[in-house]
Write a protein that holds these residues in place. Structure first.
Motif, PDB file in Angstrom:
ATOM      1  N   SER A  70      40.666  43.484  28.782  1.00  0.00           N
ATOM      2  CA  SER A  70      41.363  42.913  29.801  1.00  0.00           C
ATOM      3  C   SER A  70      40.875  43.228  31.106  1.00  0.00           C
ATOM      4  O   SER A  70      41.789  42.190  31.572  1.00  0.00           O
ATOM      5  N   GLY A  71      39.705  43.469  31.411  1.00  0.00           N
ATOM      6  CA  GLY A  71      39.602  44.189  32.801  1.00  0.00           C
ATOM      7  C   GLY A  71      38.498  43.004  32.994  1.00  0.00           C
ATOM      8  O   GLY A  71      37.756  42.298  32.460  1.00  0.00           O
ATOM      9  N   ARG A  72      38.761  42.289  34.724  1.00  0.00           N
ATOM     10  CA  ARG A  72      38.302  41.244  35.097  1.00  0.00           C
ATOM     11  C   ARG A  72      37.666  41.890  36.909  1.00  0.00           C
ATOM     12  O   ARG A  72      38.318  42.829  37.572  1.00  0.00           O
ATOM     13  N   PHE A  73      36.328  41.229  36.897  1.00  0.00           N
ATOM     14  CA  PHE A  73      35.989  41.566  37.612  1.00  0.00           C
ATOM     15  C   PHE A  73      35.359  40.705  38.707  1.00  0.00           C
ATOM     16  O   PHE A  73      34.790  40.623  37.922  1.00  0.00           O
ATOM     17  N   ILE A 126      38.177  49.994  33.825  1.00  0.00           N
ATOM     18  CA  ILE A 126      39.581  48.865  34.685  1.00  0.00           C
ATOM     19  C   ILE A 126      39.892  47.638  33.636  1.00  0.00           C
ATOM     20  O   ILE A 126      38.983  47.492  32.822  1.00  0.00           O
ATOM     21  N   ASP A 127      41.423  47.899  33.567  1.00  0.00           N
ATOM     22  CA  ASP A 127      41.541  47.096  32.105  1.00  0.00           C
ATOM     23  C   ASP A 127      42.135  46.015  33.257  1.00  0.00           C
ATOM     24  O   ASP A 127      42.664  44.930  32.257  1.00  0.00           O
ATOM     25  N   GLY A 128      42.905  45.943  34.394  1.00  0.00           N
ATOM     26  CA  GLY A 128      43.325  44.772  35.377  1.00  0.00           C
ATOM     27  C   GLY A 128      42.643  43.802  35.290  1.00  0.00           C
ATOM     28  O   GLY A 128      41.161  43.544  35.124  1.00  0.00           O
ATOM     29  N   ILE A 157      42.323  54.962  37.250  1.00  0.00           N
ATOM     30  CA  ILE A 157      42.207  53.350  36.091  1.00  0.00           C
ATOM     31  C   ILE A 157      42.991  52.367  36.386  1.00  0.00           C
ATOM     32  O   ILE A 157      43.896  52.967  36.998  1.00  0.00           O
ATOM     33  N   VAL A 158      42.433  51.005  36.691  1.00  0.00           N
ATOM     34  CA  VAL A 158      43.518  50.091  36.658  1.00  0.00           C
ATOM     35  C   VAL A 158      44.310  49.716  35.878  1.00  0.00           C
ATOM     36  O   VAL A 158      43.138  48.618  34.697  1.00  0.00           O
TER      37      VAL A 158
END
Length: 153
Positions: free
Chosen positions: A58-61, A39-41, A20-21
């Motif tokens: 809220s995740g960004r990739f 991914i939430d970060g 988990i991020v």
């Protein structure tokens, strides 16, 4: 029901836990995972995951991602290679997608190009392409035809 709601055999699940991020975390670089990823970060770089990847609201990739299945609720920019991609409400994918299954739920957005995996995997050998002699295939232009091409406007 999207591709993530389908029943999977336990034998299909890769070993390893879920990484988990968390929201507020930032990772830049390359991640290689045997299990699942959520991914939430913010992650910028390349992800190679043998399991499923989910991108929370809220995740960004940004970058290139290879996964078994991908569920997008946040924002993804870049290249995606997976067996199944699902963009849910409020999810956004911008870039190039190579997948077998592609679902966009109401409210989800996709901007870019998508290809089926077998289309990108199949390479046509140059030797199998027809050889064309342009001088034989194209008729010669007379002087009159040539003048018309350069003076017409």
């Amino acid at each position: 029901m999207g591709v993530f709601g389908k029943h999977r055999e336990a034998a299909d699940t890769p070993r390893g836990g879920t990484t988990i991020v968390a929201d507020g975390s930032r990772i830049h670089g390359e991640l290689t995972l045997a299990g699942k990823l959520h991914i939430d970060g913010y992650v910028d770089g390349r992800i190679d995951c043998q399991g499923d990847v989910s991108l929370g609201r809220s995740g960004r990739f940004e970058g290139e991602i290879h996964a078994e299945r991908l569920l997008v609720s946040g924002l993804l920019r870049g290249q995606v290679h997976c067996k199944a991609l699902e963009i849910v409400s409020d999810g956004v994918v911008e870039g190039e997608v190579v997948t077998d299954e592609f679902v966009i739920e109401s409210g989800g957005r996709f901007v870019g190009q998508s290809h089926r995996r077998e289309q990108t995997d199949a390479q046509v050998p140059e030797s199998s392409l027809p050889q064309v002699d342009l001088e034989e295939a194209l008729p010669e232009l007379s002087a009159e035809d040539s003048d018309q091409l350069t003076t017409s406007g």
